[in-house]
Write an enzyme that holds these catalytic residues in place. Sequence first.
Site, PDB file in Angstrom:
ATOM      1  CB  ILE A 146      -0.955  -0.026   1.208  1.00 37.23           C
ATOM      2  CG1 ILE A 146      -1.976  -1.156   1.021  1.00 37.23           C
ATOM      3  CG2 ILE A 146      -1.664   1.318   1.371  1.00 37.23           C
ATOM      4  CD1 ILE A 146      -2.806  -1.464   2.244  1.00 37.23           C
TER       5      ILE A 146
ATOM      6  CB  SER B 245      -0.169   1.464  -4.241  1.00 37.31           C
ATOM      7  OG  SER B 245      -0.821   1.719  -3.009  1.00 37.31           O
ATOM      8  CD  GLU B 246      -2.306   5.837  -1.330  1.00 40.91           C
ATOM      9  OE1 GLU B 246      -2.462   7.067  -1.264  1.00 40.91           O
ATOM     10  OE2 GLU B 246      -3.059   5.087  -1.970  1.00 40.91           O
ATOM     11  CB  VAL B 247       5.232   6.458  -3.110  1.00 42.78           C
ATOM     12  CG1 VAL B 247       6.353   7.241  -3.794  1.00 42.78           C
ATOM     13  CG2 VAL B 247       5.361   6.570  -1.587  1.00 42.78           C
TER      14      VAL B 247
ATOM     15  CB  SER C 274      -3.672   8.531   1.607  1.00 44.34           C
ATOM     16  OG  SER C 274      -2.316   8.500   1.204  1.00 44.34           O
TER      17      SER C 274
END
Length: 297
Positions: free
Chosen positions: A62, A65-67, A153
């Site tokens: 996760i 993916s957020e970066v 997030s």
Amino acid sequence: MKAEKQPFHEEHATRIRRFQEVFADSGRSAAACIALREVICHFFRHQGREMAWRETTDPYRIFVSEVMLQQTQVERVKSKYPGFISRFPDFASLAAAETADILDEWQGLGYNRRALALRGAAQEVMERFSGQLPGEVRDLESLPGIGHATASSIAAFAFNRPTVFIETNIRRVFIHFFFRDEDGISDAEILPLVEMTVDRKHPREFYWGIMDYGTMLKKRYPNPNRRSASYSRQSRFEGSDRQVRGRILRILLETGVSEPGALYAGAGVDPEKGKQILERLKKEGFVREEGGNYRIT
């Protein structure tokens, strides 16, 4: 006889009308925020997008993916994420990765500084947090390349924390519903509404839903974010320093080593500007000079 279930669009329209009624009666109130939550959650239950990083609770995946999703379209991340995870499956492998290997997997995502910041974050997770991603926003913010919105997030998606934050899609949804006829809306006006709307029992699904709803709004309506006080047009990519930087790095990944003239020609940039960009890449740790030639650090 059992009543036939309403089709999604009819049921969703009913929820929107309910929000509009509550908003007309009570304005930007807790009741209106709850009604909006119903709109968002109903939409996600029926129209939510499938993404690999939504099918896991692994904090590392996760986090990556957020970066990747910072300033990059979802479809592009979808195509690059599996290969990156396969090559660097955990914080330990990413922390130990060579610059050239990281940039090779990152090609096509843009903003290559994020790739090096991601490795720097992995190194700090290994050194400061014993290889375990922290769940507190303040700890996540202390990692390279992680601002408040990204930290929040990650806390929501990886640890199901009911964080409160604003990013592009969240801003778009709240301006669309609560500020229809206003301009210059500040994030300070939006944040209290986010706090009243977030589903504290299911923040992960709530934020997935609001991201998807914001994406839908962008396709169907003039962008509400243009009325935000923080709105700014993205600078043109074609011919930009960012494009030239990407071309130079791609050439070096393909050739291994190159002299400056060949880099300038391949990147389509004049020598004066190309030299400046090469110097910045060297200072930032992307490339190094060896006997007048350049290679990835």
